[in-house]
Design an enzyme around this catalytic site. Structure first.
Site, mmCIF file in Angstrom:
data_model
loop_
_atom_site.group_PDB
_atom_site.id
_atom_site.type_symbol
_atom_site.label_atom_id
_atom_site.label_comp_id
_atom_site.label_asym_id
_atom_site.label_seq_id
_atom_site.Cartn_x
_atom_site.Cartn_y
_atom_site.Cartn_z
ATOM 1 N N ARG A 171 -2.909 15.145 8.063
ATOM 2 C CA ARG A 171 -4.311 14.879 8.428
ATOM 3 C C ARG A 171 -4.583 15.613 9.729
ATOM 4 O O ARG A 171 -3.951 15.361 10.747
ATOM 5 C CB ARG A 171 -4.548 13.370 8.599
ATOM 6 C CG ARG A 171 -5.902 13.061 9.216
ATOM 7 C CD ARG A 171 -6.313 11.619 9.118
ATOM 8 N NE ARG A 171 -6.732 11.283 7.771
ATOM 9 C CZ ARG A 171 -7.514 10.238 7.460
ATOM 10 N NH1 ARG A 171 -7.957 9.438 8.408
ATOM 11 N NH2 ARG A 171 -7.851 9.992 6.206
ATOM 12 N N HIS A 198 -11.504 16.126 1.748
ATOM 13 C CA HIS A 198 -10.707 14.890 1.682
ATOM 14 C C HIS A 198 -10.379 14.665 0.197
ATOM 15 O O HIS A 198 -10.909 13.771 -0.448
ATOM 16 C CB HIS A 198 -11.508 13.726 2.268
ATOM 17 C CG HIS A 198 -10.679 12.519 2.605
ATOM 18 N ND1 HIS A 198 -9.316 12.454 2.397
ATOM 19 C CD2 HIS A 198 -11.029 11.316 3.130
ATOM 20 C CE1 HIS A 198 -8.872 11.264 2.797
ATOM 21 N NE2 HIS A 198 -9.883 10.552 3.240
ATOM 22 N N GLN A 204 -9.223 11.192 -1.353
ATOM 23 C CA GLN A 204 -10.275 10.173 -1.413
ATOM 24 C C GLN A 204 -11.179 10.403 -2.625
ATOM 25 O O GLN A 204 -11.495 9.466 -3.360
ATOM 26 C CB GLN A 204 -11.106 10.204 -0.116
ATOM 27 C CG GLN A 204 -12.220 9.182 -0.092
ATOM 28 C CD GLN A 204 -11.716 7.756 0.057
ATOM 29 O OE1 GLN A 204 -10.986 7.451 0.965
ATOM 30 N NE2 GLN A 204 -12.115 6.872 -0.854
ATOM 31 N N ASP A 256 -20.970 7.985 3.474
ATOM 32 C CA ASP A 256 -19.853 8.148 4.419
ATOM 33 C C ASP A 256 -20.456 8.096 5.820
ATOM 34 O O ASP A 256 -21.683 8.176 5.979
ATOM 35 C CB ASP A 256 -19.177 9.514 4.128
ATOM 36 C CG ASP A 256 -18.020 9.843 5.073
ATOM 37 O OD1 ASP A 256 -17.466 8.919 5.699
ATOM 38 O OD2 ASP A 256 -17.674 11.043 5.188
ATOM 39 N N CYS A 304 -16.287 5.449 1.354
ATOM 40 C CA CYS A 304 -14.854 5.746 1.540
ATOM 41 C C CYS A 304 -14.238 4.915 2.647
ATOM 42 O O CYS A 304 -13.013 4.799 2.709
ATOM 43 C CB CYS A 304 -14.660 7.234 1.802
ATOM 44 S SG CYS A 304 -15.589 7.868 3.198
ATOM 45 N N ARG A 318 -6.484 4.032 -3.496
ATOM 46 C CA ARG A 318 -5.832 5.137 -2.786
ATOM 47 C C ARG A 318 -4.332 5.106 -3.061
ATOM 48 O O ARG A 318 -3.702 6.141 -3.278
ATOM 49 C CB ARG A 318 -6.087 5.046 -1.271
ATOM 50 C CG ARG A 318 -7.546 5.211 -0.837
ATOM 51 C CD ARG A 318 -8.055 6.622 -1.030
ATOM 52 N NE ARG A 318 -7.257 7.606 -0.323
ATOM 53 C CZ ARG A 318 -7.362 7.880 0.981
ATOM 54 N NH1 ARG A 318 -8.272 7.280 1.717
ATOM 55 N NH2 ARG A 318 -6.596 8.803 1.543
HETATM 56 N N1 CP Z 1 -11.074 6.606 3.823
HETATM 57 C C1 CP Z 1 -10.064 6.964 4.631
HETATM 58 O O1 CP Z 1 -9.467 8.041 4.528
HETATM 59 O O2 CP Z 1 -9.746 6.001 5.552
HETATM 60 P P1 CP Z 1 -8.788 6.189 6.801
HETATM 61 O O3 CP Z 1 -9.469 7.127 7.757
HETATM 62 O O4 CP Z 1 -8.652 4.801 7.365
HETATM 63 O O5 CP Z 1 -7.471 6.747 6.351
HETATM 64 N N1 NVA Z 2 -16.101 12.058 7.056
HETATM 65 C C1 NVA Z 2 -15.197 11.069 7.590
HETATM 66 C C2 NVA Z 2 -14.298 10.543 6.526
HETATM 67 C C3 NVA Z 2 -13.428 9.401 6.967
HETATM 68 C C4 NVA Z 2 -12.500 8.921 5.890
HETATM 69 C C5 NVA Z 2 -14.407 11.677 8.735
HETATM 70 O O1 NVA Z 2 -13.966 12.827 8.623
HETATM 71 O O2 NVA Z 2 -14.243 10.995 9.755
#
Ligand code: CP
Ligand code: NVA
Length: 299
Positions: free
Chosen positions: A101, A128, A131, A217, A257, A285
């Protein structure tokens, strides 16, 4: 060597294989004969916060017989400037897989290229994929095939979530509508690369009409905190709420999400009325990512 770096680079056949296998991983969560990661160590290398992604991957790797190793990117030399290609070549000699990440998409791609181990994008600024595969699985559990359905994304239409939805739509054959102010719409370049039936508009009411799924989101993605006030001002009104849901199909699903910011992208009543779906997404997930890892290690 297989990777999951983006939905743009994932084939339709691979998406369908993962989605098909996900139900089995959910139904037989503790199956003792499903340990494709037995004897393996997989690292989670995270440069951004996470609740769902971190926990679902740590639990999922363990349930598949492997050992998860969480590495905060700031605690390893990467955080002090060691190049990704050097980190990747070191870790690739010790680990069997990596879940990353971070900010830049090219960093995940470079890691995959130099590590020589299966690499998963666990969220970048661009995509992502885990997700969105999970969200499609969750939709299909409740409503059958997503092919031919109408999915409407509301809010920041240029962030990672809508971009992964765009590439999924073109491959799985559903209509995607993105309702966002002009400054938060996906680029022409991405729409051109994706193809498919994607409608982009700032007319939220028109976009919601007849939808099978309303999706939203956060307005302020990770890394955009400095723009918070400006984003909240510009995205005001691009909210999933009861009035908007009235315009969708009577059995439309509402998904998020998570994490959710009530009163911004969704109102509290609509969130709570749809909490069962939203928290099923979160649970799924785990199951879908187990199917992804299983797919990655099959030859
Ligand atoms: N939706 C999602 O990826 O959540 P987190 O940021 O908590 O991993
Ligand atoms: N768009 C959001 C998604 C979080 C799961 C971010 O990147 O923070």
């Amino acid at each position: 060597m297989k990777h999951l770096l983006s939905l743009e680079s994932m084939t339709r056949e691979a998406m369908e294989a993962v989605l098909k296998a996900s139900a089995g991983f959910k139904q037989h969560r503790d199956a003792p004969d499903r340990k494709p990661l037995a004897g393996q160590t997989w690292a989670l290398i995270f440069s951004k916060s996470s609740t769902r992604t971190r926990v679902s991957f740590e639990v999922g790797i363990h349930e598949l017989g492997g050992r998860p190793l969480f590495l905060n990117a700031n605690d390893i030399q990467l955080g002090r400037g060691e190049p990704i290609k050097d980190t990747a070549r070191v870790l690739g000699r010790m680990l069997h897989g990596a879940v990353i990440r971070t900010f830049a998409q090219r960093d995940v791609e470079e890691f995959a290229q130099f590590s020589g181990i299966p690499t998963i994008n666990a969220l970048t600024d661009d995509e992502h994929p885990c997700q969105v595969l999970t969200d499609i699985h969750t939709f299909q559990e409740r409503r059958g095939s997503i092919q031919g359905k109408i999915v409407t994304f509301v809010g920041d239409g240029a962030c990672n979530m809508p971009i992964s939805w765009i590439f999924a739509a073109a491959k799985l054959g559903f209509e995607l509508r993105i309702a966002a102010p002009k400054a938060f719409q996906p680029s022409e370049e991405i729409l051109r690369r994706a193809g498919g039936n994607i409608q982009v508009t700032d007319d939220l009411q028109a976009a919601a009409k007849g939808s099978d799924l309303l999706y939203t989101d956060v307005w302020v993605s990770m890394g955009k905190e400095a723009e918070s006030a400006d984003r909240i001002r510009q995205l005001q009104g691009y909210q999933v709420n009861a009035a908007l849901l009235q315009r969708a199909k009577p059995d439309a699903l509402v998904m998020h999400c998570l994490p959710a910011y009530r009163g911004k992208e969704i109102d509290d009543a609509t969130f709570e009325a749809n909490a069962d779906t939203i928290f099923e997404q979160a649970e799924n997930r785990l199951h879908v990512q187990k199917a992804i890892m299983n797919w990655l290690v099959q030859s």
